[in-house]
Design a protein around this motif. Structure first.
Motif, PDB file in Angstrom:
ATOM      1  N   ASP A 275      -4.024   5.397   1.684  1.00 55.84           N
ATOM      2  CA  ASP A 275      -4.083   6.154   2.953  1.00 55.84           C
ATOM      3  C   ASP A 275      -4.977   5.088   4.057  1.00 55.84           C
ATOM      4  OD1 ASP A 275      -2.461   7.766   1.551  1.00 55.84           O
ATOM      5  OD2 ASP A 275      -3.983   9.114   1.230  1.00 55.84           O
TER       6      ASP A 275
ATOM      7  N   TYR B 208       0.855  -1.154  -0.064  1.00 54.10           N
ATOM      8  CA  TYR B 208       0.104  -0.078  -0.098  1.00 54.10           C
ATOM      9  C   TYR B 208       0.998   1.410   0.235  1.00 54.10           C
ATOM     10  CZ  TYR B 208      -4.196  -2.771   0.245  1.00 54.10           C
ATOM     11  OH  TYR B 208      -5.074  -3.610   0.069  1.00 54.10           O
ATOM     12  N   ASN B 209       2.064   1.212   0.265  1.00 53.45           N
ATOM     13  CA  ASN B 209       2.850   2.323   0.492  1.00 53.45           C
ATOM     14  C   ASN B 209       3.173   2.662  -1.185  1.00 53.45           C
ATOM     15  OD1 ASN B 209       4.413   4.577   1.660  1.00 53.45           O
ATOM     16  ND2 ASN B 209       6.376   3.334   1.159  1.00 53.45           N
ATOM     17  N   ARG B 210       3.188   1.881  -2.110  1.00 51.83           N
ATOM     18  CA  ARG B 210       3.342   1.888  -3.294  1.00 51.83           C
ATOM     19  C   ARG B 210       2.094   2.625  -4.005  1.00 51.83           C
ATOM     20  NH1 ARG B 210       4.979  -3.807  -4.911  1.00 51.83           N
ATOM     21  NH2 ARG B 210       6.861  -4.060  -3.711  1.00 51.83           N
ATOM     22  N   SER B 211       1.063   2.249  -3.543  1.00 49.34           N
ATOM     23  CA  SER B 211      -0.319   2.780  -3.959  1.00 49.34           C
ATOM     24  C   SER B 211      -0.513   4.252  -3.491  1.00 49.34           C
ATOM     25  CB  SER B 211      -1.335   1.927  -3.811  1.00 49.34           C
ATOM     26  OG  SER B 211      -1.108   0.501  -4.186  1.00 49.34           O
ATOM     27  N   ALA B 212       0.218   4.740  -2.359  1.00 51.33           N
ATOM     28  CA  ALA B 212      -0.186   5.759  -1.916  1.00 51.33           C
ATOM     29  C   ALA B 212       0.210   7.199  -2.844  1.00 51.33           C
ATOM     30  CB  ALA B 212       0.550   6.101  -0.571  1.00 51.33           C
ATOM     31  N   SER B 213       0.957   6.749  -3.804  1.00 50.92           N
ATOM     32  CA  SER B 213       1.467   7.960  -4.571  1.00 50.92           C
ATOM     33  C   SER B 213       1.175   7.605  -5.946  1.00 50.92           C
ATOM     34  CB  SER B 213       3.071   7.777  -4.740  1.00 50.92           C
ATOM     35  OG  SER B 213       3.516   6.579  -5.342  1.00 50.92           O
ATOM     36  N   SER B 214      -0.173   6.929  -5.970  1.00 47.48           N
ATOM     37  CA  SER B 214      -0.702   6.611  -7.328  1.00 47.48           C
ATOM     38  C   SER B 214      -1.557   7.859  -7.709  1.00 47.48           C
ATOM     39  CB  SER B 214      -1.915   5.390  -7.210  1.00 47.48           C
ATOM     40  OG  SER B 214      -2.703   5.517  -8.382  1.00 47.48           O
ATOM     41  N   LEU B 215      -1.695   8.181  -9.364  1.00 46.89           N
ATOM     42  CA  LEU B 215      -2.497   9.058  -9.656  1.00 46.89           C
ATOM     43  C   LEU B 215      -3.947   9.033  -9.318  1.00 46.89           C
ATOM     44  CD1 LEU B 215      -0.374   9.855 -12.914  1.00 46.89           C
ATOM     45  CD2 LEU B 215      -0.467  11.208 -10.879  1.00 46.89           C
TER      46      LEU B 215
ATOM     47  N   ARG C 138      -5.504   5.983  -4.251  1.00 48.73           N
ATOM     48  CA  ARG C 138      -4.635   6.628  -3.288  1.00 48.73           C
ATOM     49  C   ARG C 138      -5.410   6.715  -1.811  1.00 48.73           C
ATOM     50  NH1 ARG C 138      -3.619  10.792  -6.286  1.00 48.73           N
ATOM     51  NH2 ARG C 138      -5.524  12.021  -5.560  1.00 48.73           N
TER      52      ARG C 138
END
Length: 109
Positions: free
Chosen positions: A92, A76-83, A88
């Motif tokens: 979070d 989920y840390n990778r997904s937190a910077s998703s567009l 996102r």
């Protein structure tokens, strides 16, 4: 809304009343059946606890909990910077749940 438009057109001196919109779906269509069958309350998911979100059970040993939280944080840390705003937001929410579980089982960070 269309009643308001009719009354406005009459008051402004429009000679022709506005045509009423034709319904796109027939009565008794599949969409009507689905909407009537599912109550509104059933469509809303109840919020899950952080334990449920992280998949942690009370019987899990500490090392297994730590491994589970580590794997979830990586994901989920990778997904937190998703567009994508929806992705996102979900990331979070999951990161907050992971932090709560880490603090609960391993103390303050």
């Amino acid at each position: 809304m269309f009643k308001i438009l009719k009354s406005l057109s009459k008051s402004l001196g429009g000679s022709k009343p506005a045509a009423e919109p034709k319904p796109t779906a027939k009565e008794g269509s599949l969409l009507d059946k689905v909407n009537k069958a599912a109550p509104i309350a059933a469509k809303v998911e109840p919020s899950k606890s952080p334990e449920e979100l992280c998949g942690i059970t009370p019987k899990m040993p500490k090392d297994e909990i730590k491994a589970q939280l580590k794997m979830l944080f990586r994901r989920y840390n990778r997904s937190a910077s998703s567009l994508d705003a929806k992705l996102r937001g979900e990331a979070d929410q999951m990161i907050d749940a992971i932090v709560q579980m880490r603090e609960k089982h391993f103390g303050e960070i």
